[in-house]
Design a protein around this motif. Structure first.
Motif, PDB file in Angstrom:
ATOM      1  N   VAL A  13      15.144  -1.075   1.353  1.00 29.51           N
ATOM      2  CA  VAL A  13      14.880   0.303   0.939  1.00 29.51           C
ATOM      3  C   VAL A  13      14.340   0.336  -0.486  1.00 29.51           C
ATOM      4  O   VAL A  13      14.567  -0.577  -1.285  1.00 29.51           O
TER       5      VAL A  13
ATOM      6  N   PRO B 134      13.359   3.465  -3.756  1.00 34.18           N
ATOM      7  CA  PRO B 134      13.518   4.876  -4.132  1.00 34.18           C
ATOM      8  C   PRO B 134      12.327   5.692  -3.647  1.00 34.18           C
ATOM      9  O   PRO B 134      11.201   5.185  -3.553  1.00 34.18           O
ATOM     10  N   SER B 135      12.568   6.944  -3.342  1.00 32.94           N
ATOM     11  CA  SER B 135      11.491   7.795  -2.805  1.00 32.94           C
ATOM     12  C   SER B 135      10.349   7.960  -3.796  1.00 32.94           C
ATOM     13  O   SER B 135       9.215   8.257  -3.408  1.00 32.94           O
ATOM     14  N   SER B 136      10.623   7.751  -5.080  1.00 37.92           N
ATOM     15  CA  SER B 136       9.580   7.905  -6.105  1.00 37.92           C
ATOM     16  C   SER B 136       8.595   6.751  -6.130  1.00 37.92           C
ATOM     17  O   SER B 136       7.500   6.878  -6.698  1.00 37.92           O
TER      18      SER B 136
ATOM     19  N   ASN C 289       5.036   2.944   1.220  1.00 37.30           N
ATOM     20  CA  ASN C 289       5.663   3.441   2.443  1.00 37.30           C
ATOM     21  C   ASN C 289       5.881   2.358   3.491  1.00 37.30           C
ATOM     22  O   ASN C 289       6.530   2.610   4.503  1.00 37.30           O
TER      23      ASN C 289
ATOM     24  N   LEU D 264      18.509   5.027  -6.821  1.00 39.16           N
ATOM     25  CA  LEU D 264      18.015   6.384  -6.629  1.00 39.16           C
ATOM     26  C   LEU D 264      17.170   6.858  -7.806  1.00 39.16           C
ATOM     27  O   LEU D 264      16.202   7.603  -7.627  1.00 39.16           O
TER      28      LEU D 264
ATOM     29  N   GLN E  20      21.244   8.715   2.362  1.00 36.50           N
ATOM     30  CA  GLN E  20      20.195   8.822   1.348  1.00 36.50           C
ATOM     31  C   GLN E  20      18.814   8.945   1.978  1.00 36.50           C
ATOM     32  O   GLN E  20      17.923   9.612   1.441  1.00 36.50           O
ATOM     33  N   LEU E  21      18.648   8.315   3.134  1.00 37.47           N
ATOM     34  CA  LEU E  21      17.375   8.443   3.859  1.00 37.47           C
ATOM     35  C   LEU E  21      17.202   9.868   4.376  1.00 37.47           C
ATOM     36  O   LEU E  21      16.121  10.462   4.266  1.00 37.47           O
TER      37      LEU E  21
ATOM     38  N   GLY F 294      16.171  12.252   1.827  1.00 40.54           N
ATOM     39  CA  GLY F 294      14.848  12.009   1.260  1.00 40.54           C
ATOM     40  C   GLY F 294      14.871  11.316  -0.090  1.00 40.54           C
ATOM     41  O   GLY F 294      13.852  11.298  -0.796  1.00 40.54           O
ATOM     42  N   LYS F 295      15.993  10.702  -0.444  1.00 37.27           N
ATOM     43  CA  LYS F 295      16.107  10.054  -1.751  1.00 37.27           C
ATOM     44  C   LYS F 295      15.708   8.579  -1.715  1.00 37.27           C
ATOM     45  O   LYS F 295      15.400   7.987  -2.746  1.00 37.27           O
ATOM     46  N   LEU F 296      15.743   7.998  -0.512  1.00 36.74           N
ATOM     47  CA  LEU F 296      15.322   6.618  -0.324  1.00 36.74           C
ATOM     48  C   LEU F 296      14.316   6.539   0.816  1.00 36.74           C
ATOM     49  O   LEU F 296      14.290   7.416   1.691  1.00 36.74           O
ATOM     50  N   LYS F 297      13.526   5.486   0.805  1.00 31.85           N
ATOM     51  CA  LYS F 297      12.610   5.201   1.910  1.00 31.85           C
ATOM     52  C   LYS F 297      12.961   3.823   2.469  1.00 31.85           C
ATOM     53  O   LYS F 297      13.178   2.873   1.707  1.00 31.85           O
TER      54      LYS F 297
END
Length: 323
Positions: free
Chosen positions: A125, A127-129, A133, A191, A208-209, A212-215
Motif C-alpha cells: 500500500v 498513501p493516497s497522496s 496507482n 497516512l 484505510q482503503l 480513501g486514505k491508502l491505495k
C-alpha cells in the motif's frame, strides 16, 4: 534408588489427574506484538469464545519488543502446565530462521503446537497522496526518486520487513526502512506520506482503503481477494516469489500435558466452526483454518520454518540490525 522410583511413580500418577483438573486458574495468552495489531485482534476474539467453555478467564498479555522475541521467549521459558499460551504468527518461525545465533528459542523444540487459527493476506500500500496507482507505476516513481524513498517496517525479521526487501531486490528500487515497533504505529506516518510504502495486513489496511486514505497496489496472495477484487495479485503482476501471508496459531511450552493440548485444540476447532465467529473473522479478512490436530499445526510450523530459512538466505540483509 527407591526414592527416585517412588517419585517417578507419583509423577506418573499425578500428571493425568492434574491434566483432568485443568484449568483451575486463569490462563495467560501472550501476544508478542502491540495491542491493536492483527495478532492481538484475532487472539482476543478466539479467547473471548474459549474462556467460557474452559470455565476460567483467559488474560491477553501484550509483551512487545525485539521483533516479538521478548514475548515469545517468555512463553518458551514458562512452566509447561497449560496456563501460558503463545499467540504464534510468522515471526515465531522467521526470527530463529534469520537469526539462528542470537535467538534463544527454537520454534520446533521449545513449543508444542496446539491449533492453527487461520491466515490473512498482506498488501503493498501507499498513501493516497502518492501519484501512483499501480505497482509498475510505483516502481517507476521509486526509480525516478532514487535516494528519497522510504518504507514502513514493523520490526526486523517480520513478513512486513522481508517482503519489502524481497520486492526491492526483485525490482532494483531503493527504499530505506523506517523501523516501527508494530504495524499500528507505522500507519500514522504512512497516512501522512512521511513514509511512502508499506507491506500491510488486510485487517489493518481495509479501513484505510475504504476511507480513501491508502491505495493498494497488490495483494501478496496467489489470487485476488473478495474484499478488494480490483487489487491484482503479485502472481498476476509477475512476482510469484512475493506470495506471503500472515498466519495465526496457538502454541504452548514443550512438555505441556497432551490432554491439555487436546482439550484446547478441540475448543479452538469448535470456536472456529461457529458461524458467528467465522463471519467476524471473514469480515476482518481472515481465512479460517480447517479443523486440524496439533500434529497438523506442527507440520505447518516445520514447513514455514524451512521456507523462511530459504527466503532469508537469498536476501542481502544485515542480520546484526535485527535487535
Amino acid at each position: 534408588m527407591k526414592r527416585i522410583l517412588l517419585a517417578l511413580a507419583l509423577a506418573a500418577f499425578c500428571h493425568p489427574a492434574a491434566a483432568a483438573d485443568w484449568p483451575s486458574q486463569p490462563i495467560k495468552w501472550i501476544v508478542p506484538f502491540p495491542a491493536g495489531g492483527q495478532l492481538d485482534v484475532v487472539s482476543r476474539l478466539v479467547a473471548e469464545r474459549i474462556a467460557p467453555a474452559l470455565g476460567q478467564p483467559i488474560v491477553i498479555e501484550v509483551k512487545t519488543g525485539a521483533s516479538g522475541n521478548i514475548g515469545t521467549d517468555l512463553a518458551a521459558r514458562a512452566a509447561p502446565d497449560g496456563y501460558t499460551w503463545l499467540a504464534a504468527s510468522p515471526p515465531t518461525t522467521i526470527q530463529p530462521a534469520v537469526r539462528p545465533t542470537s535467538i534463544h528459542y527454537d520454534p520446533l523444540k521449545d513449543f508444542a503446537p496446539v491449533a492453527f487459527i487461520g491466515t490473512s493476506p498482506f498488501l503493498f500500500v501507499v498513501p493516497s497522496s502518492l501519484p501512483v496507482n499501480t505497482l509498475d507505476e510505483f516502481v517507476a516513481y521509486a526509480k525516478a526518486h532514487r535516494g528519497t524513498m522510504s518504507y514502513a517496517g514493523s520490526s526486523y525479521g517480520t513478513v512486513v520487513h522481508l517482503a519489502s526487501e524481497q520486492f526491492k531486490r526483485d525490482t532494483g528500487i531503493e527504499m530505506t526502512m523506517i523501523n516501527y515497533p508494530g504495524q499500528p504505529s507505522a500507519i500514522a506516518d504512512l497516512l501522512t506520506g512521511r513514509v511512502q510504502f508499506m507491506c500491510l495486513g488486510l485487517i489493518l489496511a481495509e479501513p484505510q482503503l475504504k476511507a480513501g486514505k491508502l491505495k493498494a497496489l497488490a495483494i501478496l496472495d496467489p489470487k485476488r481477494h473478495p474484499h478488494i477484487p480490483n487489487v491484482p495479485s503479485v502472481v498476476e503482476l509477475g512476482h510469484p516469489d512475493l506470495v506471503m501471508q500472515t498466519w495465526f496459531g496457538l502454541a504452548v511450552p514443550k512438555g505441556t500435558p497432551d490432554a491439555v493440548i487436546a482439550k484446547v485444540n478441540a475448543e479452538v476447532n469448535k470456536t472456529l466452526a461457529a458461524p458467528d465467529v467465522r463471519e467476524r473473522l471473514a469480515t476482518m479478512g481472515v481465512d479460517v483454518a480447517a479443523p486440524g490436530t496439533p500434529a497438523d499445526f506442527g507440520r505447518f510450523l516445520a514447513e514455514d520454518f524451512a521456507r523462511w530459512k530459504k527466503i532469508a538466505g537469498g536476501l542481502d540483509i544485515d542480520l546484526d540490525k535485527m535487535k
